[in-house]
Design an enzyme around this catalytic site. Sequence first.
Site, PDB file in Angstrom:
ATOM      1  N   GLY A   1       0.963  -1.359   0.092  1.00 43.09           N
ATOM      2  CA  GLY A   1       0.205  -0.041  -0.029  1.00 43.09           C
ATOM      3  C   GLY A   1       0.556   0.906  -0.683  1.00 43.09           C
ATOM      4  O   GLY A   1       0.667   2.300  -0.588  1.00 43.09           O
TER       5      GLY A   1
ATOM      6  N   GLU B   1       4.221   4.259   5.293  1.00 43.21           N
ATOM      7  CA  GLU B   1       2.626   3.150   5.755  1.00 43.21           C
ATOM      8  C   GLU B   1       2.254   4.058   4.618  1.00 43.21           C
ATOM      9  O   GLU B   1       1.582   5.429   4.710  1.00 43.21           O
ATOM     10  CB  GLU B   1       2.346   3.473   7.389  1.00 43.21           C
ATOM     11  CG  GLU B   1       1.195   2.512   7.501  1.00 43.21           C
ATOM     12  CD  GLU B   1       1.545   1.157   7.149  1.00 43.21           C
ATOM     13  OE1 GLU B   1       1.426   0.773   5.537  1.00 43.21           O
ATOM     14  OE2 GLU B   1       1.357   0.508   8.139  1.00 43.21           O
ATOM     15  N   ASP B   2       1.143   3.206   4.436  1.00 36.72           N
ATOM     16  CA  ASP B   2      -0.431   4.397   3.680  1.00 36.72           C
ATOM     17  C   ASP B   2      -1.285   4.281   4.602  1.00 36.72           C
ATOM     18  O   ASP B   2      -1.255   5.571   4.493  1.00 36.72           O
ATOM     19  CB  ASP B   2      -1.022   2.921   3.147  1.00 36.72           C
ATOM     20  CG  ASP B   2      -1.152   1.730   3.190  1.00 36.72           C
ATOM     21  OD1 ASP B   2      -1.163   2.171   4.168  1.00 36.72           O
ATOM     22  OD2 ASP B   2      -1.787   0.623   2.345  1.00 36.72           O
TER      23      ASP B   2
ATOM     24  N   ASP C   1      -4.248   2.773  11.380  1.00 37.23           N
ATOM     25  CA  ASP C   1      -5.592   1.979  11.598  1.00 37.23           C
ATOM     26  C   ASP C   1      -5.452   1.800  13.542  1.00 37.23           C
ATOM     27  O   ASP C   1      -5.638   2.699  14.148  1.00 37.23           O
ATOM     28  CB  ASP C   1      -6.242   1.067  10.961  1.00 37.23           C
ATOM     29  CG  ASP C   1      -8.393   0.944  11.359  1.00 37.23           C
ATOM     30  OD1 ASP C   1      -8.273   2.110  12.643  1.00 37.23           O
ATOM     31  OD2 ASP C   1      -8.528   0.248  10.461  1.00 37.23           O
TER      32      ASP C   1
ATOM     33  N   LYS D   1      -5.821   6.849  10.903  1.00 39.14           N
ATOM     34  CA  LYS D   1      -7.676   6.704  11.590  1.00 39.14           C
ATOM     35  C   LYS D   1      -7.814   6.498  13.292  1.00 39.14           C
ATOM     36  O   LYS D   1      -7.654   5.445  13.287  1.00 39.14           O
ATOM     37  CB  LYS D   1      -7.790   5.840  10.313  1.00 39.14           C
ATOM     38  CG  LYS D   1      -9.233   5.377  10.689  1.00 39.14           C
ATOM     39  CD  LYS D   1      -9.447   4.398  10.120  1.00 39.14           C
ATOM     40  CE  LYS D   1      -9.780   3.812   9.144  1.00 39.14           C
ATOM     41  NZ  LYS D   1     -10.308   2.424   8.338  1.00 39.14           N
TER      42      LYS D   1
ATOM     43  N   PHE E   1     -13.843   2.029   5.744  1.00 40.06           N
ATOM     44  CA  PHE E   1     -12.919   1.155   4.948  1.00 40.06           C
ATOM     45  C   PHE E   1     -12.682   2.586   3.630  1.00 40.06           C
ATOM     46  O   PHE E   1     -13.072   2.258   3.205  1.00 40.06           O
ATOM     47  CB  PHE E   1     -13.240   0.352   4.427  1.00 40.06           C
ATOM     48  CG  PHE E   1     -12.058  -0.530   3.888  1.00 40.06           C
ATOM     49  CD1 PHE E   1     -11.589  -1.332   4.948  1.00 40.06           C
ATOM     50  CD2 PHE E   1     -11.406  -0.658   2.822  1.00 40.06           C
ATOM     51  CE1 PHE E   1     -10.536  -1.941   5.170  1.00 40.06           C
ATOM     52  CE2 PHE E   1     -10.555  -1.960   2.649  1.00 40.06           C
ATOM     53  CZ  PHE E   1      -9.517  -2.520   3.584  1.00 40.06           C
TER      54      PHE E   1
ATOM     55  N   ASP F   1      -5.555  -0.586  -0.549  1.00 41.85           N
ATOM     56  CA  ASP F   1      -7.184  -1.508  -1.168  1.00 41.85           C
ATOM     57  C   ASP F   1      -7.845  -2.305  -0.912  1.00 41.85           C
ATOM     58  O   ASP F   1      -7.671  -1.948   0.810  1.00 41.85           O
ATOM     59  CB  ASP F   1      -5.547  -2.989  -2.090  1.00 41.85           C
ATOM     60  CG  ASP F   1      -5.227  -4.504  -1.198  1.00 41.85           C
ATOM     61  OD1 ASP F   1      -5.623  -5.139  -0.658  1.00 41.85           O
ATOM     62  OD2 ASP F   1      -4.400  -3.682   0.524  1.00 41.85           O
TER      63      ASP F   1
ATOM     64  N   ARG G   1      -5.849  -0.562  -5.951  1.00 39.27           N
ATOM     65  CA  ARG G   1      -4.785   0.712  -5.820  1.00 39.27           C
ATOM     66  C   ARG G   1      -4.344   1.520  -6.182  1.00 39.27           C
ATOM     67  O   ARG G   1      -3.672   2.358  -6.360  1.00 39.27           O
ATOM     68  CB  ARG G   1      -3.547  -0.493  -5.211  1.00 39.27           C
ATOM     69  CG  ARG G   1      -4.094  -1.516  -4.275  1.00 39.27           C
ATOM     70  CD  ARG G   1      -2.507  -1.947  -4.424  1.00 39.27           C
ATOM     71  NE  ARG G   1      -2.340  -3.352  -3.471  1.00 39.27           N
ATOM     72  CZ  ARG G   1      -2.381  -3.423  -2.181  1.00 39.27           C
ATOM     73  NH1 ARG G   1      -1.972  -2.371  -1.426  1.00 39.27           N
ATOM     74  NH2 ARG G   1      -2.049  -4.935  -1.308  1.00 39.27           N
TER      75      ARG G   1
END
Length: 176
Positions: free
Chosen positions: A44, A99-100, A103, A131, A152, A159, A165
Amino acid sequence: MHKDTIGTVLITQEQINAKATEIGKQITEDFAGEEIVLVGILRGAVLWMADIMKNVNLDTIIDFMAVSSYGAATKTSGVVKINKDLDTDIEGKTVIIVEDIIDSGVTLNYLMGYLESRGAKTVKICTLLDKPEGRRVDINVDYIGFTVDDRFIVGYGLDFDQRYRNLPYITWLKEE
């Protein structure tokens, strides 16, 4: 592409590019004169890492790790598995995990401890998206692109079951 399952554009490619420029300059200032190791978390973070590294004016080594805690689910399993480890020796080096999205924080908390145990001088975190509503572990994030709601998120490298993606923007997956 199942366009009927995604929401509206939350963050445009132009907004992402501007934020990458800003964060790249900040990393350059924060580590002036140092060599850094950018560790992209596959898959990601690939697009975001490319944007960040283009904007960092330092001696930079790149490497990648592949970790999983989601599989084909929309919620983390809480179990972190390293599928691909670093090829670079990070002992005594400044490491920035790219990092993408953060969470729960479980994966990043695990990775920080793992990289520190490998002798990294410093471990910092740079994420495209944060998030905080999903947080299960208290984690300090050094560079945050954007904060998003508890949905999400997909697009720009993120993805759902390997789809979406390639979207050039950030959007969200509608619940079916």
